[in-house]
Write an enzyme that holds these catalytic residues in place. Sequence first.
Site, mmCIF file in Angstrom:
data_model
loop_
_atom_site.group_PDB
_atom_site.id
_atom_site.type_symbol
_atom_site.label_atom_id
_atom_site.label_comp_id
_atom_site.label_asym_id
_atom_site.label_seq_id
_atom_site.Cartn_x
_atom_site.Cartn_y
_atom_site.Cartn_z
ATOM 1 N N VAL A 147 -2.869 47.825 -35.336
ATOM 2 C CA VAL A 147 -3.897 48.380 -34.454
ATOM 3 C C VAL A 147 -4.955 49.155 -35.219
ATOM 4 O O VAL A 147 -6.139 49.086 -34.899
ATOM 5 C CB VAL A 147 -3.242 49.277 -33.382
ATOM 6 C CG1 VAL A 147 -4.286 50.067 -32.608
ATOM 7 C CG2 VAL A 147 -2.406 48.431 -32.419
ATOM 8 N N ASP A 159 7.562 57.900 -30.272
ATOM 9 C CA ASP A 159 7.509 56.893 -31.343
ATOM 10 C C ASP A 159 7.964 57.539 -32.651
ATOM 11 O O ASP A 159 7.267 57.476 -33.668
ATOM 12 C CB ASP A 159 6.087 56.352 -31.472
ATOM 13 C CG ASP A 159 6.031 55.042 -32.257
ATOM 14 O OD1 ASP A 159 7.081 54.390 -32.394
ATOM 15 O OD2 ASP A 159 4.953 54.678 -32.742
ATOM 16 N N ALA A 182 -2.622 53.818 -45.248
ATOM 17 C CA ALA A 182 -1.654 53.021 -44.482
ATOM 18 C C ALA A 182 -2.412 52.052 -43.592
ATOM 19 O O ALA A 182 -3.560 52.307 -43.206
ATOM 20 C CB ALA A 182 -0.758 53.925 -43.651
#
Length: 538
Positions: free
Chosen positions: A132, A284, A128
């Site tokens: 960042v 998150d 992935a």
Amino acid sequence: MPPVIRLLVVVHVACRYRLFSLLPAHPARPLLVGLQYLVPSSWRGTGGLSDGDRLRLALERLGPIFIKFGQLMATRRDMLPPEWTEALAKLQDKVAPFDGAEARALVEGALPAPIDQVFSRFDDTPLASASVAQVHPATLAEGGEVVVKVLRPGIEQRVDRDLKVMDFGARLLERLWADARYFHPVRVVRDYQHVIRAELDLEREARNSETMRRHFLFSPLLYIPAVHLTLSSRRVMVSDRIYGIPVNDTARIEAAGIDRRQLAERGVEIFFTQVFRHNFFHADMHPGNIFVNPEHPESPQYMAVDCAIAGRLSKQDLNVLGRMVLAVMREDYPGLVDLVIRAGWARGPIDRHRFEQAVTELIEPVRGASLEALEFAPLILKLFDLARAYHIEAPVQYILLMKTLVHIEGLGRSIYPQLDIWTTGRPLLERWMMEEYGPTATARKLRNRLPEWTAQLPDMPDLLRDALENLRHQPQQQRETARRFEDGLRRHRHTLLGGLGGLALAGLAAGDALFAGAVAAPWLAAGGAVLLIWAWRR
């Protein structure tokens, strides 16, 4: 790219999408709106896009750091109009992966030993990739599959540069625009700095993961993969690899024989346990970070990754939250209004009667609805809209909490549309309230505070005299504060046109340099710099 050049790029993009037209009414607004049309790229128009879509496209043009800022602002319905937040919620953090060989070199530089001694296999192709960091699969030398998360090269410098630009713009806006005191742009940007810097520190993410893992160790509700702390650092984190079903893949969840109702209810139970039992919650919880363990379909278990953003309420904030929920349960709307006002969230004068009436009209129909029809996310969003109308701004930790609850309910209802979040969470909440506010808890608190009160008792007359003395001088202090405020407002008026004119000239210089061969760019930039320096020194 230096911050000054980046600032000019930001001004140019703002002109391209005519963002100055979104500024609130002000005597100088027509001038600024007119100046933005001098940038050639703005001549193409906006194609009939809505205000929110223009803002979204501008942030996408400015890159990942601004995109993540927009994603955070999408949760701030207590500050922005709903049409803007709905558009910002569509922002996608899609970034191409960087070279695998470079990732390997960065990982090896952060490990305590050569990479071939630590891993028997390290895959250069990432699993992935985000703005960042990116994640690579690997196998430890002693066995065991892991994933290696590594920060993008140069990301800290890019974040610092963009944060400086955001901070400059926020301070200028707050200095020159009187209405900005209701929006607090400087504090909003600093809240974002806290969030984005948390994502840049993988050591912090490792600590958060281990804390959450410890809270749910051996729990059938939630599994957090273990972090290999000896191999992790600020730029690299190594954790066990998981093989779970993405939480939004309902077809695979059903094919695995997992009870969707039980799974959805356990998600709600996790949220209430994290907030009210441990006071440490994953902030998150979007679908990319949450998976379902397929190994135990009879006892469905969630699996969570990416704990960089975690929320924790102070004891006072948790106390206020509990008392607010208690006030809603008791239909004590005057008490709820009192709590909001005493919490200091109001950024301006509040018409108490109207605010209380608005809260009652909003919550009463919800409480009267059937449990199956009771949805929390829409209620929360409406409460944020109401808060914005009355210049009430909740602390950032509450925003993270409400964002998490919206995610939880959205995921839960996508798994099981008939999810009743209140029936599932209410017993946990009532148990916590009894522990915090019940007779036993009250007696314990009184017993703990008694020595302190006894020690302070001799000082009470002096403290009372000082308080009365302060009250006597308060009118004079208020007059002095009002005079200083008027002087400051006068200075702001004098420098407003200079500051806005300087920014406009800087944007024109950038447009001239990019599209007209820099014919007048040096003169425009110099004039803009002079005006900005003069305005800032005022």
